[in-house]
Design an enzyme around this catalytic site. Structure first.
Site, short mmCIF file in Angstrom:
data_model
loop_
_atom_site.label_atom_id
_atom_site.label_comp_id
_atom_site.label_asym_id
_atom_site.label_seq_id
_atom_site.Cartn_x
_atom_site.Cartn_y
_atom_site.Cartn_z
CG ASP A 1 -1.85 1.15 1.28
OD1 ASP A 1 -2.66 1.27 0.35
OD2 ASP A 1 -1.79 1.95 2.23
CG ASP B 1 -1.13 1.76 7.12
OD1 ASP B 1 -1.97 1.64 6.20
OD2 ASP B 1 -0.51 2.80 7.33
CG ASP C 1 -3.81 -2.16 3.48
OD1 ASP C 1 -4.07 -1.97 2.28
OD2 ASP C 1 -3.20 -1.34 4.18
CG ASN D 1 18.52 -41.07 7.49
OD1 ASN D 1 19.22 -41.13 8.48
ND2 ASN D 1 17.32 -40.50 7.49
#
Length: 952
Positions: free
Chosen positions: A332, A694, A698, A760
């Protein structure tokens, strides 16, 4: 549909809305009608989301295919009588699941935050009387009374306004107050920010007053729709979760194949059937790295702590890794890329002199300069600032160390500029005498307002009539005492009266005031040229002026009469919501890291495009020096093809938008639905999307993106709760640091996955080849468990503390579609096979030299342990050998290596451990063979790595 429901009230006149709502636009509802409607429509509250129980969170953390495999492995271990293995696996599962549960338990409050926002009071007119009620008691048809400073608590159609303006940045992203006019009728597809005849829940009145008929409450408001969008969203898997899921499915096939193949091969070779079944099951269990969930959880948790120290609070463990995979940041503009604080950056004085003003936002700290030289005292500058302050209603407050504006943000910028010069009304006086000296400030505070014409969108100006309580001020030092004769006494300098005793001060749109000033053609052309130049630099331009010798009584009629005389233009204010100081550098770093930045805003397309060009989102800002201004000026004049508006997006499908978004990086006049549409379009191209913001607007996109990033200082509670990460310092550059840390974490997870799997593979290759060549078992089942649960785990966990490698922010993000698993597995097999061959060679040499089977097995077992510990240096650096000075940056690894070596030595040399583990003590010569068998595979691995790099 309810008879009182009004579709698109912004497209109807006030009278039409009043008739449809069956509510008197003058007196409102009666108390009886209001109570009945409240019963029908319910309270003006947001619906509480279904709370996620602790049990559900726990199950969510267990819903992992590798956890399922480990549970099966634990059951198999208990069935086979390997209680130690079973307990160890259960502990590993608990570490991972409990850590994730504790972290995510605190992150389920998005809609609760939305509810907090509307728990306020409202003034309504019922039965012709204005009363104050709880906002939850508002209902459709209520007549809201709104005045400066009020919070709007429901969506409503204005039916009467008097110079009203509303700040809607939390809902639309627009940084400036929006003028409201009840007489306007809007088009059906007008964006929220352009509906000048409506007010919305969650916004606030900054100027004027008015009445409005409530058209929507609770979940039907625009804020309620956002709440519904949050509630309906399902979180997608992160890149790490998807990769581990694919890995888990591969493990199922791999473990089953190993168990069957080894068992059959051994039986066919003549080995005892029960022993081979036991070995097969143990190897199948060994093929599943028990420490993987625990190590990944620890790595992510360490990353969370590291990011918290760098002002980034991460709320979920997978979000830490997702940052490292981010390919697009949708941000934004208002409050994220910019300060969300209107700032006067320039003033133009009569004659065209431009004075620059330093500082940012509402913080009244800054200096004035002309042509780079500090301003000491300029009469024209003082007069302009005085006019701007006196014709403003806003004020500044200092709250928790932050300067905030009460009232119109644009006026707040002018007030802050005056404060930088030491000018202000009595409520804003400061002990610092400021630019013009203490007497100047006293002179300003002596002005008394006696009348006002409020700003309105039609006339585009505000005018006030002021009278001076004390006229004149002393600019010169006190007169010195008379000199003794024969010298004559000095002359007394005159006390200038730079302003009349009473005056009208006016500020407003530059073109309007210039037209009102009745200038000659040349003067008018000059002022318009200066205004256009400032506007061309992305500024909002206001003019300020005065009419001297005002003799009226302060009434609106007398002020308008004075304005018919020639206005003295005192200058122009150039105002902008400035980009944050570190944004341009942060965006450049993001671009270098292969991350695309997209700007999404509710602002005007021209403003959005200009800001984008300034901070580097578009190519214009990449040009430095004198050329930059020319390129930016051309960009400002360009058509709007490089900006897409919300209205244009509404006509596009997600697929069509996905095609557009590949070349468009600036989106203006967008709605919350548009933001989610952008995220969906990016998902079509399989981008890993981060969204910063913020405001309330949003929240849906924050939750819909792969990772949502909220601002901690200026962010709304809604945005914080909907996000995955919160920036505690609101700095965009913090995101770059978080991406760097995320990439390091992703690398570390890859490194320990590579390390555990290759270790392994070592055991599988060793046993398989031993059976193939008809050799005795080179390692016992209990020794395999020791290697997997003791020797390997500590170094693997220490990789969680590895710092990021050099150049980590100069490489492109990992491609989701690239077939990275195949080369990754091939390198695992090569590394494991070489280390396994080294151990087998030591076992064979030992037997050939007359070692007992038990002693040869001890040498082979120790070669596996030491070889796997040396292998950590192959893993900790992707393109080089990890035994270098950087090793000391990870002391945890040094401690882990030392501990593993000591534990292995204890198994070999302590008698009790020898009896348990079936080992024998090794002499110096035998240890030399072990070291040779451990070191040669690592040398070969490094040679193969060099050859692979040359091919690239």
């Amino acid at each position: 549909m309810d008879r009182h429901t009004v579709i698109n009230p912004h497209t109807l006149t006030a009278d039409e809305v009043s008739r449809k709502l069956e509510s008197d636009r003058r007196n409102g509802l009666t108390s009886r009608d209001a109570a009945a409607r409240l019963e029908d429509y319910g309270k003006n509250e947001l619906k509480a989301a279904k709370k996620v129980s602790p049990w559900q969170i726990l199950l969510h953390n267990m819903k992992n295919i590798i956890v399922y495999l480990l549970l099966l492995a634990a059951v198999a271990a208990f069935v086979m009588g390997d209680t130690v293995e079973g307990i160890a696996v259960i502990i590993a599962i608990l570490i991972a699941v409990v850590s994730g549960f504790i972290t995510e338990f605190k992150a389920q409050k998005s809609v609760e935050a939305l509810q907090k926002m509307i728990k306020t009071t409202a003034k309504v007119k019922r039965g012709g009387k204005v009363i104050e009620i709880r906002s939850s008691e508002l209902t459709v048809g209520d007549l809201l009374y709104l005045e400066e400073g009020d919070s709007v608590t429901a969506d409503a159609r204005l039916v009467e306004t008097s110079h009203a303006a509303v700040i809607e940045s939390a809902l639309t992203g627009e940084s400036e107050a929006v003028d409201k006019d009840h007489e306007i009728v809007c088009e059906a597809d007008a964006p929220l920010g352009d509906r000048a005849n409506m007010v919305f829940a969650g916004t606030a009145v900054t100027r004027g007053n008015g009445y409005a008929l409530v058209t929507a409450t609770g979940m039907q408001t625009e804020m309620g729709k956002i709440s519904g969008m949050l509630e309906g969203h399902e979180q997608e898997q992160t890149p790490l979760e998807k990769q581990l899921d694919r890995l888990g499915k591969s493990l199922i096939l791999f473990a089953a194949g190993v168990a069957v193949l080894i068992t059959l091969f051994g039986i066919l070779a003549g080995e005892p059937i029960f022993e081979m079944i036991t070995i097969g099951i143990i190897l199948a269990i060994a093929a599943i790295p028990e420490a993987l969930p625990a190590v990944s959880t620890i790595t992510l948790a360490i990353g969370m702590r590291t990011m918290a120290g760098k002002h980034a609070l991460v709320k979920s463990l997978p979000a830490v890794e997702t940052l490292g995979s981010t390919t697009v940041i949708c941000t934004d503009k208002t409050g994220t890329l910019t300060e969300n604080q209107m700032t006067v950056k320039q003033v133009c004085l009569p004659g065209g002199t431009i004075a620059a003003i330093s500082g940012s936002g509402y913080d009244p700290t800054g200096d004035f300069s002309i042509d780079g030289q500090p301003v000491e005292s300029v009469t024209e500058l003082h007069a302009l600032l005085e006019a701007g302050i006196l014709s403003s209603n806003a004020s500044l407050t200092l709250t928790d160390g932050l300067w905030q504006v009460v009232g119109d943000p644009t006026e707040g910028g002018i007030i802050a500029a005056g404060r930088k010069a030491g000018l202000g009304r009595s409520s804003l006086e400061d002990s610092d005498p400021g630019l013009f000296g203490e007497t100047e400030q006293n002179r300003l505070s002596s002005m008394e307002r006696i009348g006002e014409i409020p700003f309105n969108s039609k006339e585009k100006y505000m005018a006030v009539a002021c009278t001076r309580k004390e006229v004149g001020f002393r600019r010169y030092p006190p007169i010195p005492p008379p000199m003794p004769p024969p010298m004559p006494p000095p002359m007394r300098p005159p006390m200038p009266r730079r302003c009349p005793e009473s005056a009208v001060y006016i500020k407003g749109a530059a073109d309007v005031l210039i037209a009102m000033a009745k200038l000659d053609d040349e003067q008018q052309k000059q002022w318009l040229t200066w205004s256009e130049k400032m506007a061309g630099e992305g500024m909002r331009v206001l003019a300020a002026g005065r009419i001297g010798n005002y003799t009226g009584d302060g009434s609106e009629a007398s002020i308008r009469s004075a304005l018919e005389n020639s206005i003295e233009i005192l200058g122009l204010f150039g105002i902008i919501d400035p980009p944050r100081e570190d944004v341009k550098q942060a965006i450049a770093e993001a671009r270098n890291a292969g991350i695309r930045v997209i700007m999404i805003t509710g602002d005007h397309p021209k403003t959005a495009r200009f800001i984008a060009s300034r901070i580097g989102i578009t190519d214009a800002a990449a040009v430095d020096g004198d050329l930059a201004d020319a390129v930016i000026a051309d960009a400002a004049k360009a058509d709007e093809k490089n900006v897409l508006t919300g209205r244009e997006m509404d006509r596009l499908s997600d697929e069509e938008l996905a095609e557009k978004i590949r070349t468009v990086s600036v989106f203006a006049r967008v709605s919350p639905e548009n933001k989610l549409q952008i995220v969906r379009a990016l998902n079509i191209d399989e981008e890993v999307t981060a969204m910063t913001g913020d405001g309330v607007n949003d929240a849906p996109a924050l939750q819909g993106a792969d990772i949502g990033i909220a601002m901690g200082i200026r962010g709304t509670e809604v945005a914080k709760e909907a996000s995955d990460m919160i920036l505690t310092n609101d700095r965009f550059s913090t995101i770059v640091d978080a991406v760097r840390e995320g990439r390091a974490i992703f690398d570390n997870i890859e490194k320990f996955v590579f390390f555990l799997f290759s270790c392994n593979v070592v055991e599988i290759v060793l046993i398989f080849l031993a059976i193939a060549f008809g050799l005795p078992m080179p390692v016992l089942a209990l020794q395999i468990l020791w290697l997997n649960l003791v020797v390997d785990v500590l170094p693997a966990m220490s990789l969680a503390w590895e710092p990021g490698e050099a150049g980590i922010m100069r490489r492109k993000p990992k491609d989701r579609n690239a077939n990275r698993q195949r080369p990754f597995l091939i390198n695992i097999l090569i590394s494991g096979a070489l280390i396994g061959l080294g151990a087998l060679a030591v076992f064979w040499i030992g037997l050939a030299n007359g070692y007992s089977e038990e002693l040869a097995r001890t040498a082979s077992f120790t070669t596996l342990a030491v070889g796997q510990l040396i292998h950590i240096f192959n893993v900790r650096k992707k393109h080089s050998f990890g035994l270098d000075a950087s090793l000391f940056r990870n002391p945890v690894l040094l401690i882990a290596l030392g501990s593993s070596l000591l534990l292995q030595a204890a198994v070999v040399y302590i008698p009790f451990m020898q009896r348990v583990m079936g080992t024998r003590a090794l002499n110096v010569r035998q240890l030399g063979l072990v070291l040779l068998g451990s070191a040669v595979p690592t040398l070969l691995i490094q040679v193969i790595r060099l050859l692979q790099q040359k091919k690239k």
